[in-house]
Design a protein around this motif. Structure first.
Motif, short mmCIF file in Angstrom:
data_model
loop_
_atom_site.label_atom_id
_atom_site.label_comp_id
_atom_site.label_asym_id
_atom_site.label_seq_id
_atom_site.Cartn_x
_atom_site.Cartn_y
_atom_site.Cartn_z
N LEU A 19 75.69 86.03 17.90
CA LEU A 19 77.46 86.81 18.15
C LEU A 19 76.86 87.94 18.59
O LEU A 19 75.82 88.49 19.37
N ASN A 20 77.83 88.53 18.91
CA ASN A 20 77.80 89.74 19.79
C ASN A 20 76.95 91.23 19.47
O ASN A 20 76.05 91.77 20.14
N HIS A 21 76.87 91.48 18.04
CA HIS A 21 76.70 92.47 17.63
C HIS A 21 74.68 92.01 17.59
O HIS A 21 73.96 92.87 18.31
N VAL A 22 74.38 90.92 17.56
CA VAL A 22 73.43 90.81 17.70
C VAL A 22 72.63 90.83 19.10
O VAL A 22 71.43 91.44 19.53
N MET A 23 73.39 90.92 20.36
CA MET A 23 73.02 90.56 21.46
C MET A 23 73.24 92.01 21.79
O MET A 23 72.05 92.66 22.60
N LEU A 24 73.62 92.54 21.14
CA LEU A 24 74.14 94.18 21.64
C LEU A 24 72.71 95.24 20.54
O LEU A 24 72.02 95.78 21.67
N HIS A 25 71.59 94.65 20.05
CA HIS A 25 71.02 95.22 19.15
C HIS A 25 69.86 95.13 19.95
O HIS A 25 68.86 95.32 19.83
N GLN A 26 69.45 93.60 20.40
CA GLN A 26 68.52 93.14 21.57
C GLN A 26 68.49 94.25 22.52
O GLN A 26 67.22 94.05 23.26
N THR A 27 69.60 94.40 23.12
CA THR A 27 69.43 95.50 24.40
C THR A 27 68.22 96.69 24.55
O THR A 27 68.22 96.67 26.05
N VAL A 28 67.85 96.38 23.71
CA VAL A 28 66.81 97.56 23.58
C VAL A 28 65.19 97.36 23.94
O VAL A 28 65.09 97.49 25.04
N ILE A 29 65.22 95.66 24.36
CA ILE A 29 64.16 94.91 25.02
C ILE A 29 64.40 95.47 26.78
O ILE A 29 63.30 95.94 27.45
N GLY A 30 65.56 94.65 27.61
CA GLY A 30 65.86 95.22 29.05
C GLY A 30 66.18 96.49 29.17
O GLY A 30 66.12 97.00 30.13
#
Lengths: 453, 453
Positions: free
Chosen positions: A232-243
């Motif tokens: 889901l989009n909100h999951v991808m969103l939260h993971q952007t801390v990595i990049g």
């Protein structure tokens, strides 16, 4: 010469926002459709299983979303995570390439998954939800959500894909330590599970089936919501801390990656590292971006871009994505976290737009790279993450062939402490390769019903 | 309120020296004696199994010893390690105490053991040694040495205590990943092992037996040396990086510990944290220092201070230490790393001088504290380290009783990723307590032959 080269950030450099690529897309992704009416869904359709704040994030037009203080406080247990240059691996490969990896295995659950488990638990808690239900493959997501629920005083029910439940007992026990309830899926706790068991009593399970069970559990209990660890989009969103962190660290290293690599199941660690770089590409100047999937479940390389269900039981909305068909049953490879028939719709859309390349590997060459990594860089990688290592090694070998440097960045999404029996099988020659028969893929693809037909 | 409170050092703050307490002692420890002649040994007696640089460190009069650049380069893979304040645990205990812990589980092997494995491999490599032989209990030491040998291009043979070899297969597999050869001990590869097997074919093994096997292996192969993960002075020396970092971090926190706590097997993580604080005590102003051992192997609390062998096969020098007798056979508790009949002679000497207190706990209250820690602080601790948690919790509860603050510092020496079956047993009520029968201790104590008799 100093071989250990590590880039550490200060706590104050943990990103304060999640970055959202949706408003930067040249054209919007096709909307999710209601599984009954086949019309675009609205927030109210998702409200029975998700809290409104996550639904808003799913469709948000904002470029940045503030990370709440309570979430940041938990992130600080293990963030910021280190970025390493793999000099010992480079030396072993005798390559002019520079290989960097962002290591997300330092979280208490051992992978990047808590980056989204923590905000999901937080927003659900704020919405008055008492319990979260979810699925898990190898157990990385389930253990992350078990931990997040524990920290926010919530209950957690996990439907764990049968083959992993049996192969990886330690991950199941880890969820118990953090107080979660774990069922092997397919289970007899849901209609979705019972239906599969009636047809295939010895089913090895799949993420598609386990999702059906968890969604059904949430939809049929008013105090319970559903939580998804990828796609889901909100999951991808939260993971952007990595990049976001990785970009700061690459600046410290004084280099720009020419290729950014992540393993790909539903897309969460891949998206987490890649999306901040995708924003650069959308602005006309980003690196090549490469998703690495298992040959046993090749949704990006052998699937079709079509509307399909996210689960086997057809309970989820129809989403436009690369898919092998919702009843595709991947082989029981050790990279259990990559055994998903579909792919993040957002990342699928970006692939369709030409921003994401993909490659698939069988598990033997993946374990070969994993072992070489463990024996040079010391960290024992998860089988999932090792797909990214394999591709990074091949990029480095290509650079050697060319006799030219190449700057490679990949996400080492987790450690392999619970996957050592897979390594032991590899070392003793008992690990088998698996390429899915082309005719089986054709069959499951044929089961996708065209929208509008 | 912010609950996560973490003190991080910069790479430049990794200590550049190991600190040696020997020259600061008010009286020197009694010397080790040759097992044959019962006369004090010289460096030449140790030369068949140790390289000269480590032998020199064993008896060094220097207050500080420089850490070689090659060792520092490997330390930087995971050092400096974090120090946390356990605010979530404090809150759960409703205590006015401040609880700090130094976390050594971030090393690739998951414990503090690489702090000495790395310099030991380095000095042996420099001395032209091709292979190291060692023993291991739970596998933390064996996996650390396997990793260190791999990084310096050496071979590694590990004799692993039988009960742990069976209980903790993942640690054995971890050693295989890093290329070590692992035998269950007692084994039929050595005379020492064969002797035990002849008398007790189903022997669960002990560290004392496994040490005999590894020493014999080293003594009978000229290209092979022996490596010990605890007990010896040079091991304590290498581990002082823990305490040196912790002191800097406590300064950052603006507090002085009133009590410093570590679990105690042979003494290496305990000594590593405590010895820099012992130097303060020797200068007249240090904290209380508390060693925590298992009731199933209570060398400091129920042993005698006497000359005894370090191993069951009587191959090692006689050393003056707290001991339960060299043929004491501890029960198969899960904290396999604490199943040693003796104790570091240096730390024994300091205990005799009144600088170290000790307490023993059975494993059920230890696991109770471990679970409470995992569910508040997120990290799943090793059973060994959980002995220190139990004592820290009891100190914090005592502070609550008193209604007064107390500043507590303990070493969380490793994670429990390979000990989850022990947690599962605890959670399902299958874990048993074990107090060693007093008459068995009397019997093994009686087997110690008085020196000079």
């Amino acid at each position: 010469m100093s071989e250990t080269t590590k880039y550490l950030l200060a706590e104050s450099q943990i990103p304060s926002v999640w970055v959202n690529v949706l408003p930067s897309l040249p054209e919007p992704p096709d909307p999710p459709l209601h599984p009954g009416t086949r019309k675009p869904i609205g927030p109210e359709d998702l409200a029975p299983i998700f809290p409104m704040e996550l639904i808003e994030q799913e469709f948000s037009p904002q470029r940045e979303i503030d990370i709440p203080g309570e979430v940041m406080d938990v992130y600080r247990l293990w963030r910021p995570t280190p970025l390493y240059r793999a000099r010992r691996l480079e030396k072993a490969l005798d390559t002019p390439a520079h290989i960097y990896y962002k290591y997300e295995g330092t979280s208490p659950a051992g992978s990047h998954k808590p980056n989204t488990a923590v905000p999901q638990a937080y927003y659900n808690k704020r919405a008055g939800i008492r319990r979260l239900a979810t699925e898990t493959g190898a157990g990385q997501w389930g253990s992350a959500l078990a931990l997040a629920c524990r920290l926010f005083g919530m209950e957690c029910t996990v439907y764990m894909v049968r083959v992993s439940y049996d192969q990886k007992p330690y991950r199941r026990m880890m969820m118990h330590v953090w107080g979660a309830e774990v069922f092997p899926s397919p289970s007899d706790h849901t209609n979705a599970g019972r239906t599969v068991l009636a047809a295939t009593p010895d089913s090895a399970g799949s993420l598609g089936i386990a999702i059906s069970e968890a969604v059904e559990d949430a939809a049929t209990h008013s105090d319970t919501n559903y939580s998804l660890g990828s796609v889901l989009n909100h999951v991808m969103l939260h993971q952007t801390v990595i990049g976001q962190e990785a970009k700061l660290q690459m600046q410290m290293a004084g280099e720009e990656p020419e290729v950014v690599i992540g393993c790909f199941g539903g897309g969460s660690n891949f998206g987490g590292l890649a999306l901040p770089y995708v924003l650069d590409r959308l602005a006309g100047k980003g690196p090549r971006i490469l998703a690495v999937e298992p040959s046993a479940c090749p949704s990006l390389t052998k699937g079709v871009f079509a509307y399909d269900y996210g689960d086997t039981g057809k309970l989820t909305p129809l989403v436009k994505m690369y898919t092998l068909g919702h009843d595709f049953m991947p082989a029981g490879i050790h990279a259990g976290g990559l055994r998903y028939h579909g792919a993040s719709p957002l990342l699928s859309h970006l692939r369709k737009l030409g921003h994401i390349d993909a490659v698939a590997y069988p598990q033997l060459p993946v374990f070969e790279a994993a072992l070489q990594f463990a024996r040079t860089e010391a960290i024992i990688p998860a089988p999932e993450s090792s797909h990214a290592i394999r591709a990074a090694v091949d990029e480095a070998l290509a650079a050697r062939e060319e006799g030219r440097p190449r700057t490679i960045l990949f996400c080492l999404s987790g450690h392999g402490h619970f996957d050592l029996s897979a390594y032991e099988n590899y070392l003793t020659g008992q690990l088998q390769d698996y390429e899915y028969p082309a005719e089986d893929i054709e069959k499951s693809l044929a089961a996708i019903q065209p929208v509008g037909a």
